[in-house]
Design a protein around this motif. Structure first.
Motif, PDB file in Angstrom:
ATOM      1  N   GLY A 107       0.810  -1.211   0.000  1.00  0.00           N
ATOM      2  CA  GLY A 107       0.000   0.000   0.000  1.00  0.00           C
ATOM      3  C   GLY A 107       0.842   1.258   0.000  1.00  0.00           C
ATOM      4  N   THR A 108       0.193   2.376  -0.292  1.00  0.00           N
ATOM      5  CA  THR A 108       0.870   3.670  -0.306  1.00  0.00           C
ATOM      6  C   THR A 108       0.197   4.613   0.674  1.00  0.00           C
ATOM      7  OG1 THR A 108      -0.519   4.552  -2.083  1.00  0.00           O
ATOM      8  CG2 THR A 108       1.459   3.352  -2.733  1.00  0.00           C
ATOM      9  N   GLY A 109       0.930   5.686   1.018  1.00  0.00           N
ATOM     10  CA  GLY A 109       0.392   6.700   1.914  1.00  0.00           C
ATOM     11  C   GLY A 109       1.367   7.028   3.017  1.00  0.00           C
ATOM     12  N   THR A 110       1.687   8.324   3.137  1.00  0.00           N
ATOM     13  CA  THR A 110       2.595   8.745   4.193  1.00  0.00           C
ATOM     14  C   THR A 110       1.854   9.099   5.479  1.00  0.00           C
ATOM     15  OG1 THR A 110       2.528  11.002   3.338  1.00  0.00           O
ATOM     16  CG2 THR A 110       4.308   9.585   2.551  1.00  0.00           C
ATOM     17  N   ALA A 163      -3.405   6.465   3.393  1.00  0.00           N
ATOM     18  CA  ALA A 163      -3.402   5.009   3.405  1.00  0.00           C
ATOM     19  C   ALA A 163      -4.815   4.454   3.366  1.00  0.00           C
ATOM     20  CB  ALA A 163      -2.669   4.499   4.642  1.00  0.00           C
ATOM     21  N   LYS A 164      -5.714   5.053   4.139  1.00  0.00           N
ATOM     22  CA  LYS A 164      -7.099   4.578   4.165  1.00  0.00           C
ATOM     23  C   LYS A 164      -7.779   4.810   2.817  1.00  0.00           C
ATOM     24  CE  LYS A 164     -11.102   4.420   7.207  1.00  0.00           C
ATOM     25  NZ  LYS A 164     -12.015   4.108   6.102  1.00  0.00           N
ATOM     26  N   GLU A 165      -7.472   5.924   2.183  1.00  0.00           N
ATOM     27  CA  GLU A 165      -8.043   6.188   0.861  1.00  0.00           C
ATOM     28  C   GLU A 165      -7.611   5.123  -0.142  1.00  0.00           C
ATOM     29  OE1 GLU A 165      -8.097   9.757  -2.528  1.00  0.00           O
ATOM     30  OE2 GLU A 165      -7.028  10.040  -0.628  1.00  0.00           O
ATOM     31  N   PHE A 166      -6.316   4.770  -0.126  1.00  0.00           N
ATOM     32  CA  PHE A 166      -5.816   3.719  -1.014  1.00  0.00           C
ATOM     33  C   PHE A 166      -6.462   2.372  -0.672  1.00  0.00           C
ATOM     34  CE2 PHE A 166      -2.908   0.253  -1.986  1.00  0.00           C
ATOM     35  CZ  PHE A 166      -2.559   0.514  -3.298  1.00  0.00           C
ATOM     36  N   LEU A 182      -8.870   0.345  -3.275  1.00  0.00           N
ATOM     37  CA  LEU A 182      -8.462  -0.940  -3.818  1.00  0.00           C
ATOM     38  C   LEU A 182      -9.450  -2.047  -3.465  1.00  0.00           C
ATOM     39  CD1 LEU A 182      -6.346  -2.456  -5.409  1.00  0.00           C
ATOM     40  CD2 LEU A 182      -5.017  -2.738  -3.317  1.00  0.00           C
ATOM     41  N   LYS A 183      -9.833  -2.115  -2.200  1.00  0.00           N
ATOM     42  CA  LYS A 183     -10.755  -3.182  -1.801  1.00  0.00           C
ATOM     43  C   LYS A 183     -12.148  -2.960  -2.385  1.00  0.00           C
ATOM     44  CE  LYS A 183      -8.213  -5.257   1.819  1.00  0.00           C
ATOM     45  NZ  LYS A 183      -8.298  -6.392   2.745  1.00  0.00           N
ATOM     46  N   GLY A 184     -12.481  -1.690  -2.629  1.00  0.00           N
ATOM     47  CA  GLY A 184     -13.777  -1.407  -3.236  1.00  0.00           C
ATOM     48  C   GLY A 184     -13.886  -1.847  -4.676  1.00  0.00           C
ATOM     49  N   ARG A 185     -12.762  -2.082  -5.330  1.00  0.00           N
ATOM     50  CA  ARG A 185     -12.765  -2.544  -6.715  1.00  0.00           C
ATOM     51  C   ARG A 185     -12.953  -4.057  -6.828  1.00  0.00           C
ATOM     52  NH1 ARG A 185      -9.149   1.272 -10.158  1.00  0.00           N
ATOM     53  NH2 ARG A 185      -8.825   3.055  -8.779  1.00  0.00           N
TER      54      ARG A 185
END
Length: 444
Positions: A242-245, A250-253, A257-260
């Motif tokens: 995952g990505t996100g600093t 991170a939650k947005e990613f 992803l899981k929503g797809r």
């Protein structure tokens, strides 16, 4: 996410450590990158810390330009071939998963399928393939190209490569090799299923010459954060880096992803999202800060700049360090790592100096400097808040920071019920709660 659900722990292992100039630390040894015993010791330590995955990143290339800068930060300039390396590590470990990067852009599906099926047999079910499209033109030049093919084309090829690899893994049904000595029949010919594929990138007819492996299919890892990358991951991946600093990113990613996944007939538990995370641990915040500062002081500014040049895909060495980067120096688009490209472009657009951009760039990973309790609190909050299913940890200095994490942070997470105390299964799939794929022909 349930507060009682355990987190996944994975280590992206680099022999000296993840810091750009960790090789300069007094405790680092020139032999570490090519000494398999050193890797074995690191994997055994991580296994004692109940890590789910020992991961080796790789590129099929060596840098051949800007060598003065690369000499200060020698990324993959002296690296063992990862599947060969992990085969040796497998013989000295029992439980930890063993993952490696192999490029779908430059390696044939048969070779990939056979390599990872073999590693899965050698490790008794602990192999994982990180499906990458490669992200530097040095790799392209090793395979007869001037530069990488376009981003979308590489992902289309990766999707087809994975399809063919999985078909090879199903060449034999699980019980195909019967060893019928009286009947002089080693295998049941009705349980062999040749691969016949005629696609845009690959045309094959044959099969893999090794029995179906303990996991059926080794675990599939991916790291893409572009739109094609996320679609590919939602369709096929079982672990994603995952990505996100920060937690919000991170939650947005994670949610995206899981929503797809439902569009591909998959449930969210079929995929583990692991956030990139680096922790430096000290007896106090001040002590931890001193340790991180010690590592940061080893990194020349040229080593930081070469990371920007590599990921922004443009030269910046002619610019003054203490002035903002002209916006017109940002390329129109990226063809390598899009998420890294966007992070650098965002820092440049903020108006800070080139030196500050180089100092702040993290490759979209979170970082924590503090006590063991503070690090455990950070990780606990991140997972319980739905930012990830666990972490892909990098360690600024190896093996010191690995020891600190295993000995100080892991026990706290175990006391909170977030890290296991024993292994629930034999294979990596069992330990991660991932289903073993049925052979498509046996189920048919």
């Amino acid at each position: 996410m349930s507060s009682t659900r355990q987190m996944v722990l994975s280590a992206l292992f680099q022999p000296h450590g993840h810091s750009k100039s960790s090789w300069r630390h007094p405790d680092s040894r020139p032999s570490h990158p090519t000494d398999v015993r050193y890797y074995v010791e690191a994997a055994q330590l991580l296994e004692r810390g109940m890590f789910d995955l020992f991961f080796i990143a790789d590129t099929p290339a060596v840098r051949t330009e800007n060598l003065d800068a690369w000499a200060q930060s020698p990324l993959y300039m002296n690296a063992l071939e990862p599947v060969t390396l992990l085969s040796a590590v497998a013989m000295a470990t029992e439980h930890i998963g063993l993952g490696a990067t192999v490029s779908s852009s430059f390696f044939e599906p048969f070779n990939i399928a056979r390599q990872f099926a073999s590693l899965d047999h050698i490790s008794r079910g602990r192999a994982a393939w990180n499906v990458v499209t490669s992200a530097n033109d040095y790799a392209a030049r090793n395979f007869g190209l001037d530069r990488l093919p376009p981003h979308a084309e590489r992902y289309a090829k990766a999707r087809e490569s994975l399809q063919v690899v999985k078909a090879y893994w199903d060449t034999w049904e699980d019980d195909a090799f019967v060893y019928d000595k009286p009947g002089a029949r080693l295998f049941d010919k009705t349980k062999q299923h040749p691969v016949s594929h005629d696609g845009e990138f690959f045309r094959v007819h044959g099969g893999i010459n090794v029995a179906r492996s303990p996991q059926g299919h080794p675990v599939i890892i991916q790291a893409g954060a572009s739109e094609p990358g996320k679609e590919f991951a939602a369709e096929t991946a079982e672990i994603v880096f995952g990505t996100g600093t920060d937690l919000g990113e991170a939650k947005e990613f994670y949610d995206d992803l899981k929503g797809r996944m439902p569009r591909f007939g998959r449930g969210p538990d079929q995929l583990k999202v692991l956030s990139g995370f680096s922790a430096v641990i000290g007896e106090s915040e001040a002590h931890a800060a001193e340790k991180r500062a010690e590592m940061e002081a080893l990194v020349p500014i040229e080593a930081r700049l070469i990371a920007l040049v590599n990921d922004l895909e443009t030269d910046l060495f002619d610019l003054p360090l203490d002035e903002p980067v002209p916006l017109e120096r940002i390329p129109v688009s990226a063809n390598h790592h899009r998420v890294y490209f966007e992070e650098i472009a965002g820092l440049i657009r903020s108006g800070i100096t080139l030196r500050e951009v180089a100092m702040r760039y993290t490759r979209s990973s979170a970082a924590m400097t503090g006590t063991a309790v503070q690090v455990a609190d950070f990780m606990t909050d991140w997972v319980r808040s739905g930012g990830s299913d666990g972490f892909m940890l990098t360690f600024q200095h190896a093996p010191r920071d690995i020891h600190d994490f295993v000995e100080q942070v892991v026990p706290i997470l175990q006391d909170r019920g977030l890290v296991r105390r024993d292994w629930p299964g034999r294979t990596m799939r069992e330990n991660l709660g991932l289903a073993r794929p049925a052979n498509r022909y046996a189920t048919a």
